[in-house]
Design a protein around this motif. Structure first.
Motif, short mmCIF file in Angstrom:
data_model
loop_
_atom_site.label_atom_id
_atom_site.label_comp_id
_atom_site.label_asym_id
_atom_site.label_seq_id
_atom_site.Cartn_x
_atom_site.Cartn_y
_atom_site.Cartn_z
N THR A 163 -2.82 0.41 -3.98
CA THR A 163 -2.53 -0.88 -3.37
C THR A 163 -2.37 -1.94 -4.46
OG1 THR A 163 -4.87 -1.49 -3.15
CG2 THR A 163 -3.84 -0.36 -1.28
N LYS B 290 -3.27 9.39 3.02
CA LYS B 290 -4.25 8.73 2.17
C LYS B 290 -3.61 7.54 1.47
CE LYS B 290 -6.93 12.92 1.15
NZ LYS B 290 -7.44 13.80 0.06
N VAL B 291 -4.38 6.48 1.30
CA VAL B 291 -3.90 5.33 0.55
C VAL B 291 -4.06 5.64 -0.93
CG1 VAL B 291 -4.19 2.87 0.07
CG2 VAL B 291 -4.53 3.72 2.39
N ALA C 193 0.85 -1.19 0.00
CA ALA C 193 0.00 0.00 0.00
C ALA C 193 0.89 1.24 0.00
CB ALA C 193 -0.92 0.00 1.22
N ILE D 175 1.08 5.00 0.73
CA ILE D 175 0.34 5.99 1.52
C ILE D 175 1.06 7.33 1.43
CG2 ILE D 175 -0.53 6.55 3.82
CD1 ILE D 175 -0.37 3.53 4.45
#
Length: 218
Positions: free
Chosen positions: A28, A24-25, A18, A20
């Motif tokens: 992924t 915020k992501v 993921a 980040i």
């Protein structure tokens, strides 16, 4: 998180990545290689159970084959043979696989790191493997292993699940909801969408990570 983070959730059969950025992501994806790949040759060569191999993996502390001794550290009497494994044999079976996994991570994330200064954070059950601490310097960006005690988990295997629970609680507060489980229809639709995407020609690990660079620039 003040700086971009590449979160690596190392599990048995896969590694979930993921990216980040700004809390915020952004992206992924999944690498179809987990810590089970570390012990594959060990199982095939000596006919050991997965439980036994995991226990041996937990007790491998030397990061270089040359530093491992010839002292026998495991003995098992099988039906047709007696298995004896030295510290050196254990290292020779596992360490190349660990380095191969790190090389795949480095290659896959190279495009992201060319665009932004990010760091790796390793979690998941695989994060409990002691020898990984000695390989953190081989990643192509600063790397650390998440301290599971900071959120009340005793094992790296529980970190992601517990983190998701905390995230759900926070989201419910923000949206004034009391959701306690996922909607089954939404879950099935999401799984089907992921499956379709994985079969697409753009579904390769490195190719998917290239898209993270574009979303970061935006």
């Amino acid at each position: 998180m003040d700086k971009p983070v590449i979160l690596l959730d190392l599990e048995a059969d896969h590694t979930t990545l993921a990216f980040i950025n700004q809390n915020k992501v952004n992206f992924t994806t999944i690498l179809d290689k987990g810590y089970r790949s570390f012990i594959q040759s060990l199982r095939e060569k000596y006919g050991l159970s997965e439980t036994t191999c995991w226990r041996l993996l937990e007790n491998l502390f030397e990061a270089r084959e040359i530093d491992a001794s010839d002292v026998v550290i495991y003995i098992e009497q099988q039906e047709e043979r007696r298995v004896e494994i030295s510290q050196k044999e254990l290292a020779e079976a596992i360490l190349p696989k660990v380095r191969s996994w790190i090389a795949d991570i480095n290659a896959g994330c190279a495009n992201i790191l060319d665009s932004v200064q990010a760091r790796y954070v390793l979690t998941g059950q695989g994060a409990d493997i002691p020898v990984l601490k000695q390989y953190l310097h081989t990643f192509n960006a600063p790397a650390s292993i998440y301290s599971v005690t900071t959120i009340g988990a005793r094992s790296g295997a529980n970190v992601v699940n517990l983190g998701l629970i905390y995230a759900l609680v926070d989201i419910n507060k923000m949206h004034n909801k009391d959701t306690i489980s996922v909607n089954n229809n939404e879950l099935e639709e999401s799984i089907e969408s992921i499956t379709r995407y994985a079969k697409d020609q753009e579904g390769g690990f490195t190719r998917k990570l290239k898209k993270a660079v574009l979303s970061t620039k935006e």
